[in-house]
Write an enzyme that holds these catalytic residues in place. Sequence first.
Site, PDB file in Angstrom:
ATOM      1  N   SER A 176      25.953   3.312   0.858  1.00  0.00           N
ATOM      2  CA  SER A 176      26.785   4.582   0.505  1.00  0.00           C
ATOM      3  C   SER A 176      27.140   3.842  -0.827  1.00  0.00           C
ATOM      4  CB  SER A 176      27.311   4.636   1.727  1.00  0.00           C
ATOM      5  OG  SER A 176      27.845   3.272   2.258  1.00  0.00           O
TER       6      SER A 176
ATOM      7  N   ARG B 114      26.493   7.091  -3.884  1.00  0.00           N
ATOM      8  CA  ARG B 114      28.018   7.772  -4.483  1.00  0.00           C
ATOM      9  C   ARG B 114      27.860   7.143  -6.062  1.00  0.00           C
ATOM     10  NH1 ARG B 114      28.896   7.130   0.977  1.00  0.00           N
ATOM     11  NH2 ARG B 114      30.313   7.804   2.118  1.00  0.00           N
TER      12      ARG B 114
ATOM     13  N   SER C 174      31.205  12.434   7.684  1.00  0.00           N
ATOM     14  CA  SER C 174      31.942  12.390   6.345  1.00  0.00           C
ATOM     15  C   SER C 174      31.689  12.378   4.878  1.00  0.00           C
ATOM     16  CB  SER C 174      32.848  10.826   6.636  1.00  0.00           C
ATOM     17  OG  SER C 174      31.577   9.606   6.219  1.00  0.00           O
TER      18      SER C 174
ATOM     19  N   ASP D 134      27.528   3.034  11.795  1.00  0.00           N
ATOM     20  CA  ASP D 134      26.584   2.675  12.132  1.00  0.00           C
ATOM     21  C   ASP D 134      25.920   1.388  12.563  1.00  0.00           C
ATOM     22  OD1 ASP D 134      25.280   4.729  10.789  1.00  0.00           O
ATOM     23  OD2 ASP D 134      25.874   4.027   8.441  1.00  0.00           O
TER      24      ASP D 134
ATOM     25  N   LYS E  12      22.663  11.301  13.931  1.00  0.00           N
ATOM     26  CA  LYS E  12      22.336   9.925  12.823  1.00  0.00           C
ATOM     27  C   LYS E  12      20.385  10.138  12.251  1.00  0.00           C
ATOM     28  CE  LYS E  12      25.835   8.104  11.914  1.00  0.00           C
ATOM     29  NZ  LYS E  12      26.664   8.060  10.242  1.00  0.00           N
TER      30      LYS E  12
ATOM     31  N   ARG F 234      21.002   8.073  18.368  1.00  0.00           N
ATOM     32  CA  ARG F 234      21.016   6.962  17.860  1.00  0.00           C
ATOM     33  C   ARG F 234      21.510   6.530  19.404  1.00  0.00           C
ATOM     34  NH1 ARG F 234      22.502   5.228  12.100  1.00  0.00           N
ATOM     35  NH2 ARG F 234      21.015   4.684  11.660  1.00  0.00           N
TER      36      ARG F 234
ATOM     37  N   ARG G 241      18.146   1.454  11.633  1.00  0.00           N
ATOM     38  CA  ARG G 241      18.939   1.215  12.319  1.00  0.00           C
ATOM     39  C   ARG G 241      18.332   0.432  13.679  1.00  0.00           C
ATOM     40  NH1 ARG G 241      22.376   0.021   8.214  1.00  0.00           N
ATOM     41  NH2 ARG G 241      22.858   1.410   6.505  1.00  0.00           N
TER      42      ARG G 241
END
Length: 419
Positions: free
Chosen positions: A14, A18, A159, A299, A326, A330, A371
């Site tokens: 993340s 960004r 988000s 997460d 996701k 999940r 994940r």
Amino acid sequence: MGSMPLVDIPGSKSVTARALFLAAAADGVTTLVRPLRSDDTEGFAEGLARLGYRVGRTPDTWQVDGRPQGPALPEAEVYCRDGATTARFLPTLAAAGHGSYRFDASEQMRRRPLAPLTRALRDLGVDLRHEAAEGHHPLRIEAAGVEGGEVTLDAGQSSQYLTALLMLGPLTRKGLRIRVTDLVSAPYVEITIAMMRSFGVEVAREGDVLTVPSGGYRATTYAVEPDASTASYFFAAAAVTGREVTVPGLGRGALQGDLGFVDVLRRMGAEVEVGADRTTVRGTGELRGLTVAMRDISDTMPTLAAIAPFADGPVRIEDVANTRVKECDRLDACAENLRRLGIGVATGDDWIEIRPGTPAPAEIRTYGDHRIVMSFAVAGLRTPGISFDDPGCVKKTFPGFHEAFGELAAGWGIPFAGA
């Protein structure tokens, strides 16, 4: 017990995504130090290159020539692969420029929602068209810069919608006032705001209104911190085996909320030390059941789910409805795989409860989700014979995961088949 392993965790996904957006938008050349090199971030960098930004890559640093005026090319086609940050951030970046840009993504990413973000961009006057399903990739933007002003956003699903708009703010002609009606994964927004500050922009916040000034970004040298979600597998490994692990580069000043996962391990009985620039988790041989709300660190929900059977009582994880949208659902994926291991599980819309038990070997169904693989690899430290239908999907965030995990297990003298 041997010496305490120091685990070198790859950079945060993340933070890297960004940083690439901010570097591309900034005035000047930005150097990113130790960015994550994975399928998602390579896809993001490649997307920038398709838009005409210059990205120079060496093994340890990436250099980006910023273009405050937007993409260098008047038209481009960008393929976002499986990356949600790529698929949400790059169209937003392109909207601030001038030209005709088309974005598409993998089947998996095409299914993931975009509507709240594209609705907000349209409200700001962006000419944006979804070519197939409304609110999903593929999409086309006829970009003519963004004026700015007021906009209302629902960030209850992700988000990332809010992060995309916040980062767009300084590129608009008069700044943005964003009213947020709902927000999930709030700590990720704090990451965005802290990183924008590093690139010279201050976001003001009053209640549910965030104000971003116009005026652009300043280039900088930016060090990417290790990925806290990825670190969770190594912290969980220590807790579940009664061993010890230290992750350098993540400590008290960490941007990522997912470091909060160690507080969950502490509540379960592990010893945790968070230093200035490192975090150590020590398993005590005790793993207690608990009820925990994980909305803000969702997460890491699969990490906890995978070690839950080894606790002495039920583990109930609540407020994680957003984990259903996701890479896969999940919540269902964790429940199904725990049942495959012979563990009792109950689920609801936004919760999962896992009963203690002794997992039996089984093949984990991964749904192509990195994940799910990394989480159940942790259970594999206590249950030899766990295997995966698609072990290679870890390349999304950590191409070397199986090797690193195998090395950790070997250092502890634990037989570990890995993938």
